[in-house]
Scaffold this motif. Structure first.
Motif, PDB file in Angstrom:
ATOM      1  N   THR A 257       0.884  -1.143   0.148  1.00  0.00           N
ATOM      2  CA  THR A 257      -0.162   0.092  -0.124  1.00  0.00           C
ATOM      3  C   THR A 257       0.758   1.239   0.001  1.00  0.00           C
ATOM      4  O   THR A 257       0.755   2.354  -0.768  1.00  0.00           O
TER       5      THR A 257
ATOM      6  N   GLY B  33       0.481  -2.665  -4.984  1.00  0.00           N
ATOM      7  CA  GLY B  33      -0.900  -3.265  -5.352  1.00  0.00           C
ATOM      8  C   GLY B  33      -0.732  -4.875  -5.412  1.00  0.00           C
ATOM      9  O   GLY B  33      -1.894  -5.342  -5.673  1.00  0.00           O
TER      10      GLY B  33
ATOM     11  N   SER C  94      -7.539  -9.786  -4.198  1.00  0.00           N
ATOM     12  CA  SER C  94      -7.016  -8.398  -3.923  1.00  0.00           C
ATOM     13  C   SER C  94      -7.686  -8.074  -2.339  1.00  0.00           C
ATOM     14  O   SER C  94      -8.091  -9.038  -1.822  1.00  0.00           O
TER      15      SER C  94
ATOM     16  N   SER D 272      -7.339   4.038  -6.365  1.00  0.00           N
ATOM     17  CA  SER D 272      -6.143   2.930  -6.576  1.00  0.00           C
ATOM     18  C   SER D 272      -5.594   3.048  -7.900  1.00  0.00           C
ATOM     19  O   SER D 272      -4.540   2.763  -8.150  1.00  0.00           O
TER      20      SER D 272
ATOM     21  N   THR E 289      -1.612   2.353  -8.337  1.00  0.00           N
ATOM     22  CA  THR E 289      -1.427   1.414  -7.047  1.00  0.00           C
ATOM     23  C   THR E 289      -1.824  -0.130  -7.582  1.00  0.00           C
ATOM     24  O   THR E 289      -1.111  -1.205  -7.563  1.00  0.00           O
TER      25      THR E 289
ATOM     26  N   PHE F 137      -4.864  -1.769  -6.358  1.00  0.00           N
ATOM     27  CA  PHE F 137      -5.648  -2.720  -5.761  1.00  0.00           C
ATOM     28  C   PHE F 137      -7.106  -2.744  -6.259  1.00  0.00           C
ATOM     29  O   PHE F 137      -7.431  -1.752  -6.998  1.00  0.00           O
TER      30      PHE F 137
END
Length: 484
Positions: free
Chosen positions: A218, A223, A230, A315, A320, A322
């Motif tokens: 994070t 990710g 996830s 995200s 990222t 996720f």
């Protein structure tokens, strides 16, 4: 070019990186995972001996690094780590992966891309899962910066490496007078955010293992997860709230975090034009995403639309990666909009990818200036950020970076399509890898395991070029770089 000095430093860095195999050894021992234990022990020995063999012939060399040496060390180090980092993945009997898959996974973790070729994560040994997360954490701030903080004790200068590694258009500003202190300050902040994030996840209901593992990916905006679903595995608004908070923090220039910490105040944040633009972009994306999900039958009600809209906007746009749902299966423009937002990415000197918000802001301001010049050809118009004029040298560099980014993206896209991938999958795969995002659309929406080996090597190169911001790689292809 001080090649012997470069060789000495590379050997030291490889020996240092071998220590990354020891935490997974402890995890494997704790959970009784014998196969993983031996795989990581063998990898530790192999990396340490290789680094020692590189370092030993030139161990007595004492020469200062130049800027061009720093570029070479950075590229070589990331290439070497991408390969050697794959060693435990290839050796572990719990995984049956090819060398191409192992290197792809390793490079994806180290560059905080988050693209994976693995499935069945829930059944994998904890040591392997921890290692993937740990690689993302190391790559997030840049393992070179960590080395800058340590290697001066070994007689190795650091400023050249810091300037070659740190992302963003302006690389000459130091937070403290000494580069070693700068690197230490960045890592203290990074470690502090990681501990706070792990604590937040634990309070939100994660197990200690998942909390630590997900805090790694994070804060680094990587990710990777320890579960196939996830963060959707936890189905918790509190987990998602913790993720959003620390994703936002990880996407901010760490120089601002340092100033806020040193002054014990928050005034520096909103004074920064890049941060204000960053917040406005994410707010707009979140509003559009929520509105779209509310008007289309893709979620389970307004609360679910609110959660998924905000979470995926933050995200994906911050690179990222996720997810809490299969967003690549959503109909309409929303998945494409989120993917395109990843081109902007996070702020400079953050752990995120993309072209960076400050470059996007300067491109907008330069475009506005050119429009005004069409109306007033003789006017002298200065581009300003935070009330300060931006030198033309910086604007030229931003336009040059953007042009190089588009050119490299186009070439990689065409070559990837040449391997047999369809247009949507190829475009999203190159975008997701160059922007260090991870999840794409089409064939690569869920994972990258179905791609051919040449496609995986090509995308590994895209990850590397995105992480090192194009020019660090392209400069080595220039004849002027090698000219004495």
């Amino acid at each position: 070019m001080q090649l012997t000095a470069v060789q000495r430093l590379l050997g030291l860095l490889v020996m240092l990186f071998s220590g990354a195999m020891l935490p997974p050894v402890a995890v494997a021992w704790m959970y009784g995972e014998t196969g993983s234990l031996y795989a990581f022990l063998e990898s530790f020995g192999l990396l340490w001996l290789t680094g020692f063999a590189i370092w030993l012939p030139v161990c007595r060399v004492q020469r200062d690094l130049r800027l061009r040496d720093g570029f070479l060390v950075v590229l070589l180090f990331w290439l070497v780590l991408g390969v050697f980092g794959a060693t435990p993945l290839y050796l572990d009997p719990a995984l049956e992966v090819s060398p191409s898959d192992a290197v792809f996974e390793s490079m994806s973790a180290l560059t905080t891309t988050g693209a994976t070729v693995l499935t069945g994560l829930d059944a994998l040994p904890r040591a392997l899962l921890f290692y993937r997360q740990q690689l993302q954490w190391l790559g997030g701030m840049g393992i070179i910066v960590l080395a800058v903080a340590i290697l001066p004790m070994l007689g190795v200068g650091g400023m050249q490496l810091y300037r070659a590694e740190t992302p963003g258009p302006v690389k000459d500003n130091k937070l403290t007078p000494r580069i070693t202190e700068t690197a230490k300050a960045l890592w203290y902040l990074y470690l502090g955010f990681t501990v706070a994030c792990a604590g937040g996840y634990w309070l939100a209901g994660m197990t200690p293992f998942d909390a630590v593992a997900h805090s790694f990916s994070t804060v680094s905006l990587g990710g990777f997860s320890t579960h196939d679903a996830s963060l959707g595995y936890f189905d918790s608004p509190w987990v998602e709230a913790v993720a959003v908070v620390f994703i936002l923090a990880g996407g901010v220039n760490f120089g601002l975090h340092f100033l806020a910490w040193r002054s014990l105040g928050l005034a520096h944040y909103w004074r920064d034009a890049e941060l204000r633009t960053y917040v406005k972009i994410l707010s707009l994306l979140a509003a559009v995403s929520v509105a779209y999900l509310l008007t289309h039958p893709l979620t389970g009600g307004w609360m679910d639309a609110l959660r998924q809209g905000i979470f995926h906007a933050v995200s994906i746009a911050t690179t990222t990666g996720f997810t809490t749902a299969d967003f690549h299966l959503w109909t309409g423009f929303l998945p494409v909009m989120l993917l395109l937002a990843s081109f902007i990415g996070a702020c400079a000197a953050s752990t995120g990818g993309g072209i960076k918000v400050i470059r996007f802001l300067l491109l907008l301001k330069q475009g506005q200036r050119e429009v005004v010049r069409l109306v007033h050809p003789s006017a002298r118009i200065v581009v300003k950020v935070d009330g300060k004029p931006v030198p033309d040298r910086i604007l030229d560099a931003v336009w040059g970076f953007f042009a190089a980014y588009v050119a490299v993206f186009t070439v990689l896209l065409l070559v990837l399509m040449g391997t047999g991938l369809d247009q949507v999958s190829a475009f999203s795969a190159v975008a997701a890898c160059m922007n260090n995002l991870g999840p794409g659309l089409g064939t690569v929406g869920a994972h990258y395991g179905a791609l051919s080996d040449p496609a995986k090597w090509l995308l590994s190169l895209a990850m590397l070029m995105g992480r090192l911001e194009i020019f660090t790689v392209l400069v080595l292809l220039s004849p002027a770089f090698w000219r004495q």
